[in-house]
Enzyme design. Structure first.
Site, mmCIF file in Angstrom:
data_model
loop_
_atom_site.group_PDB
_atom_site.id
_atom_site.type_symbol
_atom_site.label_atom_id
_atom_site.label_comp_id
_atom_site.label_asym_id
_atom_site.label_seq_id
_atom_site.Cartn_x
_atom_site.Cartn_y
_atom_site.Cartn_z
ATOM 1 N N GLU A 245 -8.215 -19.899 -10.401
ATOM 2 C CA GLU A 245 -8.588 -18.502 -10.143
ATOM 3 C C GLU A 245 -10.076 -18.380 -9.834
ATOM 4 O OE1 GLU A 245 -6.372 -16.364 -9.556
ATOM 5 O OE2 GLU A 245 -4.721 -17.577 -10.321
ATOM 6 N N GLY B 108 7.603 10.250 -0.653
ATOM 7 C CA GLY B 108 7.663 11.678 -0.964
ATOM 8 C C GLY B 108 8.515 12.503 -0.010
ATOM 9 N N LYS B 109 9.465 11.879 0.645
ATOM 10 C CA LYS B 109 10.316 12.625 1.581
ATOM 11 C C LYS B 109 11.164 13.667 0.856
ATOM 12 C CE LYS B 109 12.120 8.748 2.987
ATOM 13 N NZ LYS B 109 11.270 7.840 2.225
ATOM 14 N N THR B 110 11.857 13.216 -0.157
ATOM 15 C CA THR B 110 12.702 14.142 -0.908
ATOM 16 C C THR B 110 11.847 15.207 -1.581
ATOM 17 O OG1 THR B 110 14.181 12.286 -1.305
ATOM 18 C CG2 THR B 110 14.546 14.246 -2.600
ATOM 19 N N ASP C 193 0.338 -19.831 -2.923
ATOM 20 C CA ASP C 193 -0.833 -19.595 -2.066
ATOM 21 C C ASP C 193 -0.633 -20.269 -0.714
ATOM 22 O OD1 ASP C 193 -2.111 -18.272 -4.101
ATOM 23 O OD2 ASP C 193 -3.249 -20.022 -4.769
ATOM 24 N N HIS D 102 -10.505 -19.076 -6.163
ATOM 25 C CA HIS D 102 -10.218 -17.915 -5.306
ATOM 26 C C HIS D 102 -11.384 -16.934 -5.328
ATOM 27 C CE1 HIS D 102 -6.054 -18.719 -4.349
ATOM 28 N NE2 HIS D 102 -5.618 -18.651 -5.597
ATOM 29 N N GLY E 208 9.654 7.622 6.512
ATOM 30 C CA GLY E 208 8.599 7.029 5.704
ATOM 31 C C GLY E 208 9.171 6.012 4.751
HETATM 32 P P1 ADP Z 1 11.352 9.250 -1.033
HETATM 33 O O1 ADP Z 1 10.396 9.274 0.106
HETATM 34 O O2 ADP Z 1 11.884 7.877 -1.259
HETATM 35 O O3 ADP Z 1 12.391 10.316 -0.964
HETATM 36 P P2 ADP Z 1 10.539 10.757 -3.299
HETATM 37 O O4 ADP Z 1 10.262 12.021 -2.607
HETATM 38 O O5 ADP Z 1 11.819 10.678 -4.026
HETATM 39 O O6 ADP Z 1 10.444 9.538 -2.297
HETATM 40 O O7 ADP Z 1 9.321 10.427 -4.251
HETATM 41 C C1 ADP Z 1 9.504 9.860 -5.504
HETATM 42 C C2 ADP Z 1 8.474 10.365 -6.469
HETATM 43 O O8 ADP Z 1 7.185 9.907 -6.149
HETATM 44 C C3 ADP Z 1 8.359 11.873 -6.466
HETATM 45 O O9 ADP Z 1 9.286 12.441 -7.323
HETATM 46 C C4 ADP Z 1 6.946 12.097 -6.946
HETATM 47 O O10 ADP Z 1 6.889 12.045 -8.347
HETATM 48 C C5 ADP Z 1 6.216 10.896 -6.417
HETATM 49 N N1 ADP Z 1 5.509 11.203 -5.178
HETATM 50 C C6 ADP Z 1 5.749 10.648 -3.966
HETATM 51 N N2 ADP Z 1 4.892 11.136 -3.045
HETATM 52 C C7 ADP Z 1 4.122 12.037 -3.663
HETATM 53 C C8 ADP Z 1 3.051 12.885 -3.235
HETATM 54 N N3 ADP Z 1 2.611 12.888 -1.978
HETATM 55 N N4 ADP Z 1 2.483 13.689 -4.153
HETATM 56 C C9 ADP Z 1 2.911 13.692 -5.431
HETATM 57 N N5 ADP Z 1 3.898 12.930 -5.894
HETATM 58 C C10 ADP Z 1 4.514 12.086 -5.035
HETATM 59 ZN ZN ZN Z 2 -3.728 -18.969 -6.365
HETATM 60 MG MG MG Z 3 14.389 10.216 -1.197
#
Ligand code: ADP
Ligand code: ZN
Ligand code: MG
Length: 615
Positions: free
Chosen positions: A429, A211-213, A504, A432, A206
């Site tokens: 603006e 939110g992977k970590t 633009d 636009h 992703g």
């Molecule tokens: P990555 O995908 O880069 O590992 P992280 O998991 O580190 O991203 O996400 C960074 C921060 O963004 C998290 O610590 C959280 O605060 C926020 N975040 C990301 N996704 C979510 C989610 N689905 N729900 C709640 N918080 C989120």
């Molecule tokens: Zn413009």
């Molecule tokens: Mg990460």
């Protein structure tokens, strides 16, 4: 000075200090006052016979002799014989010997033991102490001198705050997939009995900040099995072979704790396609990757270790990682849709006092393309904006301002602009905004502003009414016309254009080119893509695109791109020419108020005569 050199200096200091201490202790304990003479037995006998000796102290085979003139001397007696016997043999009569104070010191005397123990033990203790210091450091900090081959594996317990699935909004598919994995670990029998293989690896893919970590940490919080965490970049050191050793160590630790989960974050740091990097075939990264592959293959069929890895560059990963038996499950974490964005905002609003009239949905509407991390950041920025004004609660306007701050950069209210510049920006603006508001099917206006932010002089925020994953040609054409709206408005009003429209135009050209070469939306060129883009592996960016068509086709593409732009320009012209009064009204209001919210803007233009135009 980095941590490593600091440590080395510290240890050298301790080693030197210990040595000095040892020397001092020795000199205090063993330095006998004055000069000591070492006598042979013969010399001793002569001295006894001439009555010079006051006292003889026997310590084992050593004789400490106090002479009558206050001097001291040492001598050695024969082993296995008593002193009086020895002296007798040398012809000292017992009557002479009687005059000498003889003292036999017990060999178990404190001083004796110290004299034996200290020279042997003290250096050992000192060396042991230095080693202890080194090891303590190696364990505590980043891997140091003695732990190169050890992975810096962290058990979940070391995460500061526990995260559960409740802390993760949206990402339903990903959650489900991971829940299944946890179930595998908890009830492996169920799956093994029916002949199903337990998956070895799950790859979370992703964009950054999706939110992977976070999700991995939530799994750790939910699963109830040991969860080991390492970032792949920690595998790689400047020393060849270290990465492989650390990988081995990490997998061994996880296996020893099975059932367990091993999470490798940012696996693209080692997992990028082999043979494509710098420096020949066998660099450190490759060896590490090979080791990961070997370890994953090495799991027994019922080994209850599941490897979860995360990456934001699945495209550059080595194919060998992705084949069945390794990371055979791949979970894509999409950017959040409008509902998920609202949910994420809600999660991050916890602990922040929101005004009771706040509508987070409206914020979600304005933030397409924001990642979870962006939204978390937005919430924080809103809180900062509120605090800056010494307010106790966060207002809707703080959230809206935060959206723009995250998108475009901070407001630059103090930037000096001339009245003329302000007028040009206002018409630009307004152009636009009026174009997009006039076209049937185009995105509605959410906000128009002539306050400069970041690098933008002003901005018009237009957003699709619904969340969209596909875009049609007519929508693109509407976008193109809107992009041309600023340029056209300047031209229609002032008879010439300014540099303010350059970005633009750049964007419009890029979009038009994509319509022709990537989306097959040009009638003339037909449903075909042109050109192949190349990514540089170690930059991770598209840096070259290959032209796989003839010069003749190239010129036809250029013509089609131009046709799209021309059409958009004409449409914008048509709209603005016929609504000159309206354009002026918007621009004047903008100059006065600087910002128009959605309702204010539509209140300005909507009257009975306003009709949507089809282009
Ligand atoms: P990555 O995908 O880069 O590992 P992280 O998991 O580190 O991203 O996400 C960074 C921060 O963004 C998290 O610590 C959280 O605060 C926020 N975040 C990301 N996704 C979510 C989610 N689905 N729900 C709640 N918080 C989120
Ligand atoms: Zn413009
Ligand atoms: Mg990460």
């Amino acid at each position: 000075m980095n941590k490593m050199t600091k440590t080395i200096y510290k240890n050298i200091f301790w080693a030197v200090a210990t040595m000095i201490a040892i020397t001092l202790i020795f000199s205090v304990l063993f330095e006998t006052a004055g000069t000591t003479e070492n006598l042979s037995i013969n010399q001793l006998v002569t001295k006894i016979n001439s009555g010079e000796v006051a006292k003889i102290t026997v310590q084992g085979n050593d004789l400490l002799i106090d002479l009558k003139d206050g001097k001291k001397a040492t001598a050695k007696k024969e082993t296995d014989a008593s002193l009086s016997q020895t002296l007798n043999n040398y012809g000292v009569t017992p009557s002479v010997l009687d005059q000498v104070n003889l003292e036999v010191q017990d060999e178990s005397g404190f001083k004796f033991w110290m004299s034996v123990l200290i020279p042997t033990l003290l250096p050992l203790i000192a060396v042991g102490f230095v080693f202890w210091l080194l090891f303590r450091q190696a364990k505590g900090g980043v891997n140091q001198a003695f732990s190169f081959g050890k992975s810096n594996l962290k058990l979940f317990g070391s995460f500061k705050d526990r995260v559960t699935f409740n802390n993760v909004a949206g990402l339903k598919e990903a959650k489900q997939e991971l829940m299944e994995i946890v179930d595998f670990l908890k009830n492996p029998k169920k799956y093994l009995e029916i002949g199903a293989k337990i998956p070895r690896g799950v790859l979370l893919m992703g964009a950054p900040g999706t939110g992977k970590t976070l999700l991995a940490r939530a799994v750790a919080g939910e699963s109830g099995v040991p969860f080991f965490y390492i970032s792949a970049s920690e595998f790689v050191e400047m020393f060849v072979g270290v990465g492989a050793a650390r990988t081995r160590d990490a997998f061994q630790t996880a296996k020893a704790a099975a059932p367990s989960i091993l999470f490798i974050d940012e696996i693209d740091a080692v997992g990028r396609e082999r043979g494509a990097g710098l420096g020949g075939g066998h660099d450190e990264r490759e060896q590490t990757l090979n080791q990961i592959l070997v370890e994953m293959d090495g799991f027994e069929r019922d080994a209850k270790v599941i490897v979860v890895a995360a990456t934001n560059r699945p495209d550059i990963l080595d194919k060998a990682l992705l084949r069945p038996g390794r990371f055979d499950r791949q979970v894509v974490l999409d950017l959040p849709d409008i509902n998920d964005r609202e949910a994420i905002l809600k999660i991050h609003a916890i602990g922040k006092p929101l005004d009771k009239n706040i509508d987070l949905r409206k914020v979600a509407v304005r933030t397409p393309g924001f990642s979870g991390a962006d939204l978390a950041n937005l919430m924080n920025e809103a809180a900062i904006l509120a605090a800056r004004e010494n307010r106790r609660t966060i207002l809707q306007i703080d959230l809206f301002n935060a959206v723009e701050k995250v998108l475009l950069g901070p407001e630059r209210k103090n930037r000096a602009i001339s009245l003329k510049e302000k007028e040009i920006t206002a018409y630009h603006e307004a152009g636009h905004a009026l174009v997009t508001a006039s076209i049937k099917g185009a995105d509605p206006v959410h906000k128009v502003s002539i306050i400069s932010r970041g690098r933008a002089g002003g901005y018009t925020m237009k957003l699709p009414t619904e969340e969209m994953h596909l875009k049609t040609r007519s929508q693109f054409v509407g976008d193109l016309a809107t992009l041309m709206g600023g340029y056209t408005a300047e031209q229609e009003t002032f008879g010439e254009m300014s540099t303010g429209a350059s970005s633009d135009l750049k964007e419009a050209t890029k979009l038009a080119r994509a319509l022709v070469t990537q989306y097959g939306m040009s009638d003339k060129m037909g449903p075909m893509t042109f050109g192949e883009s190349h990514e540089m592996i170690f930059l991770g960016k598209e840096i070259s695109s290959e032209k796989n068509y003839s010069e003749q086709i190239a010129s036809e593409i250029d013509k089609e791109v131009k046709a799209f732009i021309d059409r958009a320009y004409k449409a914008a012209q048509k709209i603005l020419k016929s609504r000159k009064k309206l354009l002026e009204k918007i621009a004047k209001t903008l100059m006065e108020k600087e910002t128009l919210e959605q309702e204010e803007f539509y209140a300005l233009i909507k009257d009975s005569s306003f009709k949507l135009i089809e282009i």
